[in-house]
Design a protein around this motif. Structure first.
Motif, PDB file in Angstrom:
ATOM      1  N   MET A 192      56.104  31.044  41.355  1.00 30.61           N
ATOM      2  CA  MET A 192      55.614  30.161  41.687  1.00 30.61           C
ATOM      3  C   MET A 192      54.398  30.486  40.999  1.00 30.61           C
ATOM      4  O   MET A 192      53.783  31.528  40.790  1.00 30.61           O
ATOM      5  N   PRO A 193      53.185  29.222  41.077  1.00 28.86           N
ATOM      6  CA  PRO A 193      51.895  30.061  40.232  1.00 28.86           C
ATOM      7  C   PRO A 193      50.995  30.811  41.310  1.00 28.86           C
ATOM      8  O   PRO A 193      50.033  30.565  41.588  1.00 28.86           O
ATOM      9  N   ILE A 194      51.863  32.123  41.533  1.00 31.84           N
ATOM     10  CA  ILE A 194      50.434  32.581  41.929  1.00 31.84           C
ATOM     11  C   ILE A 194      51.082  34.308  41.201  1.00 31.84           C
ATOM     12  O   ILE A 194      51.827  34.023  41.324  1.00 31.84           O
ATOM     13  N   GLY A 195      49.909  34.945  41.852  1.00 28.66           N
ATOM     14  CA  GLY A 195      50.438  36.685  40.702  1.00 28.66           C
ATOM     15  C   GLY A 195      50.665  37.561  42.271  1.00 28.66           C
ATOM     16  O   GLY A 195      50.551  37.125  43.434  1.00 28.66           O
ATOM     17  N   PRO A 196      51.463  38.648  41.106  1.00 29.68           N
ATOM     18  CA  PRO A 196      51.874  39.867  42.084  1.00 29.68           C
ATOM     19  C   PRO A 196      49.960  40.346  43.145  1.00 29.68           C
ATOM     20  O   PRO A 196      50.966  40.185  44.670  1.00 29.68           O
ATOM     21  N   GLY A 197      49.177  40.201  42.494  1.00 31.53           N
ATOM     22  CA  GLY A 197      48.536  40.489  43.849  1.00 31.53           C
ATOM     23  C   GLY A 197      48.309  39.375  45.098  1.00 31.53           C
ATOM     24  O   GLY A 197      48.304  39.913  46.421  1.00 31.53           O
ATOM     25  N   GLU A 198      48.559  37.810  44.837  1.00 34.67           N
ATOM     26  CA  GLU A 198      48.562  37.404  46.089  1.00 34.67           C
ATOM     27  C   GLU A 198      49.593  37.763  47.076  1.00 34.67           C
ATOM     28  O   GLU A 198      48.979  37.220  48.245  1.00 34.67           O
ATOM     29  N   ILE A 199      50.839  38.185  46.600  1.00 30.31           N
ATOM     30  CA  ILE A 199      51.529  37.761  47.124  1.00 30.31           C
ATOM     31  C   ILE A 199      52.054  39.325  47.805  1.00 30.31           C
ATOM     32  O   ILE A 199      52.569  39.730  48.696  1.00 30.31           O
ATOM     33  N   VAL A 200      50.954  40.623  47.187  1.00 27.02           N
ATOM     34  CA  VAL A 200      51.070  41.898  47.715  1.00 27.02           C
ATOM     35  C   VAL A 200      49.857  42.524  49.175  1.00 27.02           C
ATOM     36  O   VAL A 200      50.298  42.084  49.971  1.00 27.02           O
ATOM     37  N   ALA A 201      48.817  40.925  48.773  1.00 28.14           N
ATOM     38  CA  ALA A 201      48.018  40.350  50.039  1.00 28.14           C
ATOM     39  C   ALA A 201      48.370  39.775  51.276  1.00 28.14           C
ATOM     40  O   ALA A 201      48.205  40.398  52.135  1.00 28.14           O
ATOM     41  N   ALA A 216      49.578  49.501  50.962  1.00 35.43           N
ATOM     42  CA  ALA A 216      49.982  49.836  49.543  1.00 35.43           C
ATOM     43  C   ALA A 216      50.580  51.305  49.173  1.00 35.43           C
ATOM     44  O   ALA A 216      51.487  50.824  48.535  1.00 35.43           O
ATOM     45  N   LEU A 217      50.237  52.196  50.522  1.00 37.78           N
ATOM     46  CA  LEU A 217      52.194  53.621  49.892  1.00 37.78           C
ATOM     47  C   LEU A 217      53.260  52.408  50.235  1.00 37.78           C
ATOM     48  O   LEU A 217      54.461  53.128  49.573  1.00 37.78           O
ATOM     49  N   GLY A 218      52.980  52.097  51.686  1.00 40.66           N
ATOM     50  CA  GLY A 218      54.561  51.466  51.770  1.00 40.66           C
ATOM     51  C   GLY A 218      55.214  50.142  50.726  1.00 40.66           C
ATOM     52  O   GLY A 218      56.439  50.750  50.735  1.00 40.66           O
ATOM     53  N   ILE A 219      53.816  50.263  50.419  1.00 44.70           N
ATOM     54  CA  ILE A 219      54.435  48.725  48.880  1.00 44.70           C
ATOM     55  C   ILE A 219      55.665  49.749  47.738  1.00 44.70           C
ATOM     56  O   ILE A 219      56.035  48.750  46.595  1.00 44.70           O
ATOM     57  N   VAL A 220      54.267  50.462  47.350  1.00 51.27           N
ATOM     58  CA  VAL A 220      54.939  51.362  46.352  1.00 51.27           C
ATOM     59  C   VAL A 220      56.684  52.442  46.277  1.00 51.27           C
ATOM     60  O   VAL A 220      56.975  51.867  45.699  1.00 51.27           O
ATOM     61  N   LEU A 221      56.743  52.903  47.384  1.00 55.51           N
ATOM     62  CA  LEU A 221      57.776  52.695  48.444  1.00 55.51           C
ATOM     63  C   LEU A 221      59.119  52.722  47.946  1.00 55.51           C
ATOM     64  O   LEU A 221      60.326  52.725  47.356  1.00 55.51           O
ATOM     65  N   ALA A 222      58.289  50.356  48.409  1.00 55.91           N
ATOM     66  CA  ALA A 222      59.581  49.729  48.246  1.00 55.91           C
ATOM     67  C   ALA A 222      59.596  48.803  46.756  1.00 55.91           C
ATOM     68  O   ALA A 222      60.628  48.690  46.518  1.00 55.91           O
ATOM     69  N   THR A 223      58.757  49.146  46.254  1.00 56.33           N
ATOM     70  CA  THR A 223      58.827  48.865  44.112  1.00 56.33           C
ATOM     71  C   THR A 223      60.319  50.311  43.545  1.00 56.33           C
ATOM     72  O   THR A 223      60.421  50.070  43.084  1.00 56.33           O
ATOM     73  N   VAL A 224      59.998  51.092  44.635  1.00 55.95           N
ATOM     74  CA  VAL A 224      61.007  52.793  44.160  1.00 55.95           C
ATOM     75  C   VAL A 224      62.394  51.923  44.304  1.00 55.95           C
ATOM     76  O   VAL A 224      63.145  52.409  43.552  1.00 55.95           O
ATOM     77  N   ALA A 225      63.000  51.937  46.048  1.00 52.52           N
ATOM     78  CA  ALA A 225      63.686  52.318  46.978  1.00 52.52           C
ATOM     79  C   ALA A 225      64.584  50.051  46.102  1.00 52.52           C
ATOM     80  O   ALA A 225      63.996  49.481  46.128  1.00 52.52           O
ATOM     81  N   SER A 226      65.707  50.285  46.811  1.00 59.93           N
ATOM     82  CA  SER A 226      66.607  49.171  45.863  1.00 59.93           C
ATOM     83  C   SER A 226      66.903  48.636  46.974  1.00 59.93           C
ATOM     84  O   SER A 226      67.719  46.891  47.063  1.00 59.93           O
ATOM     85  N   SER A 227      66.871  49.374  48.543  1.00 58.39           N
ATOM     86  CA  SER A 227      67.648  49.025  49.322  1.00 58.39           C
ATOM     87  C   SER A 227      66.919  48.965  50.417  1.00 58.39           C
ATOM     88  O   SER A 227      65.989  50.181  50.837  1.00 58.39           O
ATOM     89  N   MET A 228      66.998  48.635  52.024  1.00 57.60           N
ATOM     90  CA  MET A 228      66.143  49.151  53.092  1.00 57.60           C
ATOM     91  C   MET A 228      67.153  50.365  53.574  1.00 57.60           C
ATOM     92  O   MET A 228      65.932  51.484  53.854  1.00 57.60           O
ATOM     93  N   PRO A 229      67.922  51.003  53.266  1.00 60.11           N
ATOM     94  CA  PRO A 229      67.991  52.088  53.736  1.00 60.11           C
ATOM     95  C   PRO A 229      67.697  53.808  52.571  1.00 60.11           C
ATOM     96  O   PRO A 229      67.282  54.188  52.963  1.00 60.11           O
ATOM     97  N   GLN A 230      67.336  53.084  50.957  1.00 55.69           N
ATOM     98  CA  GLN A 230      67.199  53.977  50.019  1.00 55.69           C
ATOM     99  C   GLN A 230      65.456  54.387  51.387  1.00 55.69           C
ATOM    100  O   GLN A 230      64.056  55.209  50.959  1.00 55.69           O
ATOM    101  N   PHE A 231      64.661  52.696  51.486  1.00 57.74           N
ATOM    102  CA  PHE A 231      63.197  52.734  51.516  1.00 57.74           C
ATOM    103  C   PHE A 231      62.989  53.870  52.526  1.00 57.74           C
ATOM    104  O   PHE A 231      62.216  54.572  53.093  1.00 57.74           O
ATOM    105  N   GLY A 232      63.903  53.591  53.723  1.00 58.40           N
ATOM    106  CA  GLY A 232      64.079  54.363  54.817  1.00 58.40           C
ATOM    107  C   GLY A 232      63.963  55.948  54.543  1.00 58.40           C
ATOM    108  O   GLY A 232      62.736  57.132  54.907  1.00 58.40           O
TER     109      GLY A 232
END
Length: 265
Positions: free
Chosen positions: A132-141, A191-207
């Motif tokens: 979509m015509p939005i940047g990653p920063g806007e999605i994170v925000a 921001a820390l939660g988003i960093v962990l979410a980009t590393v994990a591939s699923s919800m159990p891994q994120f937990g």
């Protein structure tokens, strides 16, 4: 200097300050009363009482040893007077309540923001957002703003309950200033939660990734255990963690009544 005691304790530079009167040695040797004053910051309620008793034992032992060296075989004529600041009754209920609010802010923000990103990936909609015509920063925000607002509202309601239900005087600072600090803290933890979410591939891994992170943040940030009691190298490491600064900020604002001029750093 005696005039600096209040400011330094407001800044949480010292937890205990012992005021030594003039002519202490002369009064002790001649048997006159020599009162020492111990100033205690009782926002660190877990060890304020223990520390004051330790100081009393140390002063009594050192005075007795000094008198023995001088050949004076009598009871040490030193009287210790405690001044307990910010929490005169050494009450733990209100202080623990505020620390629990901080703990829940940390956990909820990290889980909600991270889960929002993970769910987008699991459902395959993250690719739709990226084209979509939005940047990653806007999605994170957007993820932070939506979940952070919910956490901020829950915090405001919790503080209202604490100030209305618990005994008066527990929260003596500015709640709007505290909530302004919550906004900054929610951004950091989100921001820390988003960093962990980009590393994990699923919800159990994120937990599994998130649990040790927020446990360390809660236990070693100064809210559950005394920060000053940790090894120096661990203190330096924890200074890079946002929860350490937020706990110090919250204690200064909510318990000591500090203003923006003291806590903005």
């Amino acid at each position: 200097d005696r005039a600096e005691i209040r400011r330094l304790m407001d800044n949480s530079t010292y937890t205990f300050v012992v005021e030594v009167p003039p002519r202490l040695e002369a009064d002790t040797l001649t048997g006159r009363s020599a009162p020492l004053q111990i100033n205690v910051d009782a926002t660190a309620v877990a060890y304020a009482g223990i520390g004051a008793s330790y100081i009393q034992d140390i002063v009594a032992g050192e005075t007795a040893a000094f008198l023995r060296q001088r050949g004076v075989a009598r009871e040490a004529p030193v009287e210790l007077v405690d001044r307990v600041l910010f929490n005169p009754n050494l009450d733990t209920v209100g202080f623990n309540a505020v620390m629990e609010v901080i703990k829940n802010i940390t956990i909820l923000t990290m889980i909600l923001v991270g889960a929002a990103v993970i769910r987008e990936r699991e459902r395959g909609t993250i690719e739709h957002l990226l084209v979509m015509p939005i940047g990653p920063g806007e999605i994170v925000a957007a993820k932070m703003w939506a979940n952070g607002t919910a956490v901020l509202l829950a915090t405001a309601i919790s503080l209202q309950v604490i100030t209305q239900v618990l005994p008066a005087g527990v929260v003596g600072g500015s709640i709007p200033l505290f909530l302004a600090g919550v906004v900054v803290y929610v951004f950091a933890v989100g921001a820390l939660g988003i960093v962990l979410a980009t590393v994990a591939s699923s919800m159990p891994q994120f937990g599994l990734l998130a649990i040790p992170v927020f446990v360390i943040m809660i236990l070693l940030s100064g809210g559950m255990t005394p920060f000053e009691n940790m090894p120096p190298i661990l203190q330096y490491i924890m200074c890079a963690v946002p929860s350490t600064h937020f706990v110090k900020f919250a204690q200064s604002v909510m318990f000591r009544g500090a203003g923006l001029d003291l806590v903005w750093r």
